[in-house]
Scaffold this active site. Sequence first.
Site, short mmCIF file in Angstrom:
data_model
loop_
_atom_site.label_atom_id
_atom_site.label_comp_id
_atom_site.label_asym_id
_atom_site.label_seq_id
_atom_site.Cartn_x
_atom_site.Cartn_y
_atom_site.Cartn_z
N ASP A 1 0.72 -1.21 0.04
CA ASP A 1 0.07 -0.01 0.10
C ASP A 1 0.82 1.34 -0.11
OD1 ASP A 1 -2.13 -1.75 0.32
OD2 ASP A 1 -1.88 -1.77 2.64
N GLU B 1 -11.46 -0.08 -3.31
CA GLU B 1 -10.97 0.53 -2.44
C GLU B 1 -9.64 1.30 -2.86
OE1 GLU B 1 -9.45 -3.01 -0.03
OE2 GLU B 1 -8.15 -3.77 -1.84
O1 FUB Z 1 -3.07 -3.69 2.99
C1 FUB Z 1 -4.51 -4.37 3.60
C2 FUB Z 1 -5.69 -3.78 2.50
O2 FUB Z 1 -5.17 -4.47 1.15
C3 FUB Z 1 -5.35 -2.23 2.30
O3 FUB Z 1 -6.21 -1.36 3.21
C4 FUB Z 1 -6.19 -2.46 1.00
O4 FUB Z 1 -6.09 -1.31 0.01
C5 FUB Z 1 -5.34 -3.47 0.35
O5 FUB Z 1 -4.36 -3.04 -0.42
#
Ligand code: FUB
Length: 349
Positions: A39, A247
């Site tokens: 991320d 997301e």
């Molecule tokens: O790293 C955990 C989660 O996985 C993140 O918050 C999302 O965006 C995905 O990458």
Amino acid sequence: MKLLNALLPSVALIAAAASAAEPAVQESRYLWPADYMADPAAHVFDGKVYIYTSHDWDSPVTDASDGAHYDMRDYHAFSLTGDPMTAEVTDHGAILSIDDVPWVARQMWATDVAEKDGKYYLYFSAKDYNGLFRIGVATADSPAGPFKAEPDPIRGSYSIDPAVYRDGDDYYLYFGGLNGGQNQRYDDNNILREMAPRPAKDDLAFGPRVAKLTPDMKQLAEQPRHVVITDSLGNRMLESDPRRYFEAPWIHRYGDKYYLTYSTGSSHLICYATADSPYGPFVYGGTILTPVTGWTTHQSVVEVDGKWYLFYHDSAPSGGRSSLRSMKVTPLTHLPDGNIVTIDGGKKK
Ligand code: FUB
């Protein structure tokens, strides 16, 4: 942590066709082969590139039903000077850990950092002791931290993947992730639909949320708004649409447009949409990155010395283990018409 990936060459492929129909196969670089970092949120502060990451590890938690296997316990900051494709990278270590934040029970997911008046504000998503994702803020006097967390999460915050965009004197906090990220539980901000399943295929897709931050950067200055993403005809996307938001919101400005980039989750793309206002509505523009090895895909876009870069992660070095991801960078190209060249994420068909 010793990793096999330290032995693997980064994906160094020759630039190829960059037409909309054919994703560009281009050079990319693993920025920190010595450990698993995910991320990546990249910014230029004080003339240096800082990259803030969640920190994957070989956790014994294997329950993937609500993303519990993304069991991270701290955040790292990295920095480099010059060209991200070649510059030496420094790890500033753990800048905030689970033991430093009383309200956090588990799962320190994605983070982002903003600067205001010489202070740095780190926004992070993690689960509280009720099993709810909340967004916290921590402050530091240096972009490399260490950061000190506020004792409580931001009031009215929920879900995951905070990203802060500065527009003049205003700072906007974007957030929201579907399924394990709980965005679907909040139809109208504070209304918690405890048992809300993920939306049905012909429901309208959930977008990210956005709210301006208060002048002290520690609270929301307004109720979060839904960010609307439409197709080119102005129709809102349905849950079944492989281009719909899942997301990882990120905003950058190019020309006179605001670009929202995001992950489509279950269809494994990074897409973009453009708007005339940070609040949207955003109109779908295209795919930036085709699927990578691994389930998640999560990006940031930043301009460094007049060139643009996409920071992201994949799970190729861990042999495809979804919760062991490695951060990468590759150049990003804006075309004269405002479109962005689609990059091949490298997933083996
Ligand atoms: O790293 C955990 C989660 O996985 C993140 O918050 C999302 O965006 C995905 O990458």
